[in-house]
Design a protein around this motif. Structure first.
Motif, mmCIF file in Angstrom:
data_model
loop_
_atom_site.group_PDB
_atom_site.id
_atom_site.type_symbol
_atom_site.label_atom_id
_atom_site.label_comp_id
_atom_site.label_asym_id
_atom_site.label_seq_id
_atom_site.Cartn_x
_atom_site.Cartn_y
_atom_site.Cartn_z
ATOM 1 N N GLU A 156 0.827 -1.207 0.000
ATOM 2 C CA GLU A 156 0.000 0.000 0.000
ATOM 3 C C GLU A 156 0.862 1.259 0.000
ATOM 4 N N LEU A 157 1.976 1.225 0.744
ATOM 5 C CA LEU A 157 2.878 2.369 0.776
ATOM 6 C C LEU A 157 3.535 2.591 -0.586
ATOM 7 N N LEU A 158 3.940 1.504 -1.234
ATOM 8 C CA LEU A 158 4.585 1.624 -2.547
ATOM 9 C C LEU A 158 3.607 2.180 -3.589
ATOM 10 N N ILE A 159 2.369 1.746 -3.519
ATOM 11 C CA ILE A 159 1.350 2.270 -4.439
ATOM 12 C C ILE A 159 1.163 3.763 -4.230
ATOM 13 N N TYR A 160 1.157 4.179 -2.957
ATOM 14 C CA TYR A 160 0.989 5.598 -2.660
ATOM 15 C C TYR A 160 2.204 6.400 -3.135
ATOM 16 N N LEU A 161 3.410 5.861 -2.948
ATOM 17 C CA LEU A 161 4.617 6.571 -3.385
ATOM 18 C C LEU A 161 4.636 6.730 -4.899
ATOM 19 N N LYS A 162 4.140 5.721 -5.611
ATOM 20 C CA LYS A 162 4.041 5.838 -7.072
ATOM 21 C C LYS A 162 3.049 6.938 -7.449
ATOM 22 N N TYR A 163 1.923 6.973 -6.732
ATOM 23 C CA TYR A 163 0.951 8.043 -6.969
ATOM 24 C C TYR A 163 1.596 9.404 -6.748
ATOM 25 N N ARG A 164 2.344 9.569 -5.677
ATOM 26 C CA ARG A 164 2.999 10.845 -5.388
ATOM 27 C C ARG A 164 4.002 11.205 -6.486
ATOM 28 N N PHE A 165 4.756 10.205 -6.959
ATOM 29 C CA PHE A 165 5.731 10.462 -8.027
ATOM 30 C C PHE A 165 5.018 10.909 -9.298
ATOM 31 N N ASP A 166 3.944 10.215 -9.661
ATOM 32 C CA ASP A 166 3.184 10.569 -10.863
ATOM 33 C C ASP A 166 2.590 11.966 -10.742
ATOM 34 N N LYS A 167 2.202 12.340 -9.533
ATOM 35 C CA LYS A 167 1.629 13.677 -9.330
ATOM 36 C C LYS A 167 2.711 14.749 -9.411
ATOM 37 N N ILE A 168 3.850 14.500 -8.789
ATOM 38 C CA ILE A 168 4.947 15.471 -8.803
ATOM 39 C C ILE A 168 5.456 15.706 -10.222
ATOM 40 N N THR A 169 5.495 14.627 -11.015
ATOM 41 C CA THR A 169 5.991 14.731 -12.391
ATOM 42 C C THR A 169 4.898 15.138 -13.372
ATOM 43 N N ALA A 170 3.703 15.451 -12.861
ATOM 44 C CA ALA A 170 2.562 15.911 -13.666
ATOM 45 C C ALA A 170 2.035 14.840 -14.612
ATOM 46 N N LYS A 171 2.430 13.582 -14.404
ATOM 47 C CA LYS A 171 1.849 12.493 -15.183
ATOM 48 C C LYS A 171 0.396 12.275 -14.773
ATOM 49 N N LEU A 172 0.108 12.575 -13.513
ATOM 50 C CA LEU A 172 -1.231 12.425 -12.959
ATOM 51 C C LEU A 172 -1.673 13.774 -12.408
ATOM 52 N N LYS A 173 -2.817 14.257 -12.863
ATOM 53 C CA LYS A 173 -3.322 15.558 -12.415
ATOM 54 C C LYS A 173 -4.559 15.333 -11.557
ATOM 55 N N THR A 174 -4.356 15.223 -10.271
ATOM 56 C CA THR A 174 -5.463 15.026 -9.334
ATOM 57 C C THR A 174 -5.243 15.909 -8.116
ATOM 58 N N ASP A 175 -6.285 16.012 -7.304
ATOM 59 C CA ASP A 175 -6.118 16.684 -6.021
ATOM 60 C C ASP A 175 -5.135 15.891 -5.163
ATOM 61 N N ALA A 176 -4.451 16.585 -4.270
ATOM 62 C CA ALA A 176 -3.529 15.922 -3.352
ATOM 63 C C ALA A 176 -4.314 15.044 -2.376
ATOM 64 N N GLN A 177 -3.792 13.856 -2.103
ATOM 65 C CA GLN A 177 -4.435 12.918 -1.191
ATOM 66 C C GLN A 177 -3.421 12.427 -0.165
ATOM 67 N N PRO A 178 -3.788 12.393 1.113
ATOM 68 C CA PRO A 178 -2.868 11.850 2.118
ATOM 69 C C PRO A 178 -2.795 10.325 2.005
ATOM 70 N N PHE A 179 -1.766 9.762 2.563
ATOM 71 C CA PHE A 179 -1.622 8.302 2.578
ATOM 72 C C PHE A 179 -2.686 7.695 3.478
ATOM 73 N N TYR A 180 -3.409 6.722 2.946
ATOM 74 C CA TYR A 180 -4.447 6.064 3.736
ATOM 75 C C TYR A 180 -4.411 4.565 3.427
ATOM 76 N N PRO A 181 -3.774 3.766 4.303
ATOM 77 C CA PRO A 181 -3.678 2.310 4.087
ATOM 78 C C PRO A 181 -5.007 1.619 4.412
ATOM 79 N N SER A 182 -5.917 1.636 3.476
ATOM 80 C CA SER A 182 -7.302 1.239 3.756
ATOM 81 C C SER A 182 -7.437 -0.220 4.195
ATOM 82 N N SER A 183 -6.670 -1.113 3.599
ATOM 83 C CA SER A 183 -6.825 -2.532 3.944
ATOM 84 C C SER A 183 -6.425 -2.812 5.388
ATOM 85 N N SER A 184 -5.282 -2.269 5.813
ATOM 86 C CA SER A 184 -4.842 -2.503 7.186
ATOM 87 C C SER A 184 -5.706 -1.726 8.180
#
Length: 339
Positions: A156-184
């Motif tokens: 879950e952390l790795l998925i979130y870090l990828k999301y953050r990288f995609d957002k920082i590099t403008a590959k993904l244009k979404t609102d900022a979201q905090p890390f939320y490990p929903s399954s755990s």
């Protein structure tokens, strides 16, 4: 009648999965009831509302979005945009945004939350709605992805870090979201309920999303188990996933049961005319057990049954796909008349 203008060149077979849901119902599989309320027109000058035809992420460049919106605003028309996916995007233009989730406290009055558009679960089970009696202890069910293993938390952390990288590099244009490990998170909160002797729990934990089923037969059986669990328990535990919304929340309402939902600063649909506290129990993470017990002990048998009936009717009349866009029609017809 509300007249809608859109770029119809985007209403193609390739875009079926990303088109604005209402436009899908008017263009691809024409809904005769909605066509009595909405009409597609060929020019922005003749419309009441201009609609970007597909999810913002699939419409093209920022320049294209800007051009469409500015053309409509110059003609003094309202604009609808659709931001799909788990996160969603807020634009700085004066537009109305339709999206599934987001951080509720950051969303303004021009944001319209889309329910999860689901088929009627009772039709899947093949029986009619019946309310459940109130027992001395609250009975709460859950079937789904709840896993507190170290490997899952790392994933879950790795998925979130990828999301953050995609957002920082403008590959993904979404609102900022905090890390939320929903399954755990789900696992830990469910365990609090399961360990309390004053609560009757009916939980089935899945280690993977949607049970990880790989064939249609197993998937169908898993869906049946899922809906049977909701059907036999008056309360169902609901917590957000990657996005700040819960499909299970709407499935619970559709079956005429009571969502027990964890407050993650979400926004619910049509909250201008739905008093949501009458249809669900909302608890903070710190008061999960206390909130469930307090609510259950304070509600009468008659109100308990009435709430289930009203939840089923709420879904039928406000949250089912056609019903939702009929409600949207009423809201915007009034806005148009006020202009």
């Amino acid at each position: 009648m509300i007249k809608l203008y859109t770029d119809q060149s985007f209403l193609t077979e390739a875009n079926r999965k990303v088109v604005f849901p209402l436009l899908f119902d008017l263009w691809y599989l024409p809904n005769t009831i909605l066509l009595e309320k909405y009409q597609l027109v060929d020019s922005v000058e003749s419309c009441d509302i201009a609609v970007i035809p597909v999810d913002l992420a699939h419409y093209g460049t920022t320049k294209m979005i800007h051009s469409f919106i500015q053309k409509a605003l110059h003609a003094k028309k309202m604009v609808w945009v659709y931001s799909a996916g788990d996160y969603g995007q807020t634009l700085t233009y004066p537009v109305y945004t339709f999206r599934h989730g987001g951080i509720g406290s950051r969303l303004d009055k021009s944001t319209f939350v889309l329910p999860a558009f689901i088929s009627d679960p009772l039709k899947h089970l093949g029986h009619k709605f019946e309310s459940l009696h109130k027992e001395s202890k609250p009975q709460i069910g859950f079937v789904g992805h709840a896993n507190n293993s170290v490997s899952k938390r790392i994933k879950e952390l790795l998925i979130y870090l990828k999301y953050r990288f995609d957002k920082i590099t403008a590959k993904l244009k979404t609102d900022a979201q905090p890390f939320y490990p929903s399954s755990s998170k789900r696992f830990k909160l469910l365990k609090l309920l399961a360990d309390d002797g004053n609560v009757e729990t009916d939980f089935i934990f899945r280690k993977k999303y949607k049970g990880g089923f790989t064939n249609q037969q197993d998937s169908n059986q898993g869906t049946t188990v899922f809906f049977e669990n909701i059907d036999r328990n008056p309360y169902t535990f609901c917590l957000r996933g990657a996005g700040n919304f819960s499909v299970r929340f709407y499935e619970t309402l559709a079956m005429g049961r009571i969502p027990f939902v964890i407050d993650t600063d979400f926004k619910l649909p049509l909250n201008h005319n739905i008093d949501w506290k009458n249809h669900c129990v909302i608890a903070s993470e710190k008061q999960v057990v206390q909130k469930l017990l307090s609510f259950h002990n304070s509600i009468s048998e008659s109100d308990f049954k009435k709430m289930q009936v009203e939840n089923r009717n709420l879904w039928l009349n406000f949250l089912e796909r056609e019903a939702y866009f009929l409600q949207v029609y009423t809201v915007f017809k009034q806005k148009i008349n006020e202009v």
